[in-house]
Scaffold this motif. Structure first.
Motif, PDB file in Angstrom:
ATOM      1  N   LEU A 150     -20.714  15.955  17.649  1.00  0.00           N
ATOM      2  CA  LEU A 150     -19.531  15.722  16.821  1.00  0.00           C
ATOM      3  C   LEU A 150     -19.888  14.853  15.615  1.00  0.00           C
ATOM      4  CD1 LEU A 150     -16.471  16.007  16.360  1.00  0.00           C
ATOM      5  CD2 LEU A 150     -16.177  13.987  17.825  1.00  0.00           C
ATOM      6  N   LEU A 151     -20.657  13.809  15.834  1.00  0.00           N
ATOM      7  CA  LEU A 151     -21.083  12.936  14.741  1.00  0.00           C
ATOM      8  C   LEU A 151     -21.912  13.716  13.721  1.00  0.00           C
ATOM      9  CD1 LEU A 151     -21.229  10.141  13.454  1.00  0.00           C
ATOM     10  CD2 LEU A 151     -23.195   9.655  14.922  1.00  0.00           C
ATOM     11  N   ALA A 152     -22.813  14.545  14.187  1.00  0.00           N
ATOM     12  CA  ALA A 152     -23.620  15.360  13.269  1.00  0.00           C
ATOM     13  C   ALA A 152     -22.720  16.273  12.446  1.00  0.00           C
ATOM     14  CB  ALA A 152     -24.646  16.165  14.052  1.00  0.00           C
ATOM     15  N   SER A 153     -21.708  16.840  13.072  1.00  0.00           N
ATOM     16  CA  SER A 153     -20.771  17.713  12.367  1.00  0.00           C
ATOM     17  C   SER A 153     -19.982  16.944  11.307  1.00  0.00           C
ATOM     18  CB  SER A 153     -19.813  18.350  13.377  1.00  0.00           C
ATOM     19  OG  SER A 153     -18.784  19.039  12.730  1.00  0.00           O
ATOM     20  N   VAL A 154     -19.519  15.758  11.658  1.00  0.00           N
ATOM     21  CA  VAL A 154     -18.769  14.921  10.707  1.00  0.00           C
ATOM     22  C   VAL A 154     -19.667  14.529   9.540  1.00  0.00           C
ATOM     23  CG1 VAL A 154     -17.666  12.661  10.415  1.00  0.00           C
ATOM     24  CG2 VAL A 154     -17.093  14.094  12.377  1.00  0.00           C
ATOM     25  N   ARG A 155     -20.921  14.205   9.822  1.00  0.00           N
ATOM     26  CA  ARG A 155     -21.847  13.838   8.746  1.00  0.00           C
ATOM     27  C   ARG A 155     -22.079  15.008   7.799  1.00  0.00           C
ATOM     28  NH1 ARG A 155     -26.113  10.316  12.319  1.00  0.00           N
ATOM     29  NH2 ARG A 155     -24.997   8.345  12.148  1.00  0.00           N
TER      30      ARG A 155
ATOM     31  N   LEU B   8     -21.119  15.053   3.861  1.00  0.00           N
ATOM     32  CA  LEU B   8     -22.106  15.411   2.853  1.00  0.00           C
ATOM     33  C   LEU B   8     -21.581  16.521   1.947  1.00  0.00           C
ATOM     34  CD1 LEU B   8     -24.947  14.783   1.873  1.00  0.00           C
ATOM     35  CD2 LEU B   8     -25.812  16.438   3.512  1.00  0.00           C
ATOM     36  N   ALA B   9     -20.907  17.504   2.528  1.00  0.00           N
ATOM     37  CA  ALA B   9     -20.333  18.595   1.731  1.00  0.00           C
ATOM     38  C   ALA B   9     -19.284  18.062   0.756  1.00  0.00           C
ATOM     39  CB  ALA B   9     -19.731  19.655   2.644  1.00  0.00           C
ATOM     40  N   VAL B  10     -18.464  17.122   1.222  1.00  0.00           N
ATOM     41  CA  VAL B  10     -17.448  16.533   0.349  1.00  0.00           C
ATOM     42  C   VAL B  10     -18.116  15.753  -0.778  1.00  0.00           C
ATOM     43  CG1 VAL B  10     -15.617  14.787   0.232  1.00  0.00           C
ATOM     44  CG2 VAL B  10     -15.641  16.452   2.095  1.00  0.00           C
ATOM     45  N   LEU B  11     -19.130  14.971  -0.441  1.00  0.00           N
ATOM     46  CA  LEU B  11     -19.836  14.209  -1.471  1.00  0.00           C
ATOM     47  C   LEU B  11     -20.511  15.123  -2.486  1.00  0.00           C
ATOM     48  CD1 LEU B  11     -21.405  11.356   0.679  1.00  0.00           C
ATOM     49  CD2 LEU B  11     -19.571  11.148  -1.008  1.00  0.00           C
ATOM     50  N   ARG B  12     -21.061  16.223  -2.010  1.00  0.00           N
ATOM     51  CA  ARG B  12     -21.724  17.159  -2.929  1.00  0.00           C
ATOM     52  C   ARG B  12     -20.725  17.909  -3.792  1.00  0.00           C
ATOM     53  NH1 ARG B  12     -26.253  19.344   1.255  1.00  0.00           N
ATOM     54  NH2 ARG B  12     -27.750  17.678   0.874  1.00  0.00           N
ATOM     55  N   SER B  13     -19.494  18.052  -3.319  1.00  0.00           N
ATOM     56  CA  SER B  13     -18.489  18.764  -4.105  1.00  0.00           C
ATOM     57  C   SER B  13     -18.055  17.943  -5.320  1.00  0.00           C
ATOM     58  CB  SER B  13     -17.273  19.120  -3.247  1.00  0.00           C
ATOM     59  OG  SER B  13     -16.549  17.955  -2.908  1.00  0.00           O
TER      60      SER B  13
END
Length: 196
Positions: A65-70, A74-79
């Motif tokens: 779950l933590l890996a998924s949240v990370r 990351l996707a949000v930060l890259r957007s």
């Protein structure tokens, strides 16, 4: 006495990491023995082992779950890449801008005209005389101060009114970073002058 303490520590460590009952019996000679037969003793020790297995499964689930949240973070930060300003666009400022351009939208600012150099590296450019207004009206996440130590204090003091206005109108400030070769002097200038 040292041997006894060592065996007690080893027994505690084995119990903590979940060594099986049989292995734990070999290392912990000072632990009280079960008074009933071995089958009852092993069954009693299997309960914590089962609980340990459940905890390990829960730990694995939470790690996934933590890996998924990370990854989502990351996707949000890259957007929305960071907007990074480099004040002082000499050689070191250009080096920083070139390095950061891989990770965000970079713009340089300096007294001289470095617009062509900034454009070549894929960065924007704002003259130092217009930087204050730029900070108020644009999204700037990080502001790197790469000016000489001689002009550091004046540069910071010139930016303060614009940073205060930005704080009043937008409610935020960029992260301000200095890259001076000394630390006490710039730190004190920043602490003494920047809006709180």
């Amino acid at each position: 006495l040292a041997g006894v303490l060592l065996l007690l520590q080893l027994a505690s460590i084995c119990a903590f990491i979940g060594v099986s009952a049989g292995e734990r019996r070999l290392t912990n000679t000072f632990a009280p023995r079960a008074t009933s037969n071995d089958a009852d003793h092993d069954a009693a020790n299997d309960a914590p082992a089962g609980q340990l297995e459940q905890l390990k499964k829960e730990e694995a689930r939470l790690a996934a779950l933590l890996a998924s949240v990370r990854q989502e973070k990351l996707a949000v930060l890259r957007s929305r890449p960071l907007s990074i300003g480099v004040v002082g666009f000499g050689r070191f400022g250009q080096f920083i801008a070139r390095s950061f351009a891989k990770y965000g939208n970079v713009f340089g600012s300096s007294r001289g005209d470095y617009a062509d150099i900034a454009s070549e590296m894929g960065a924007g450019y704002t003259p130092l005389s217009e930087l204050g207004e730029y900070l108020v009206t644009n999204d700037v996440d990080v502001l790197v101060l790469a000016v000489s130590i001689v002009s550091f204090e004046d540069t910071v003091k010139d930016l303060v009114p614009y940073l205060e206005r930005r704080l009043e109108t937008r409610g935020d400030l960029p992260l301000i970073v200095d890259v001076a070769s000394v630390k006490e002097h710039p730190r004190n200038i920043l602490l003494d002058n920047l809006p709180k």
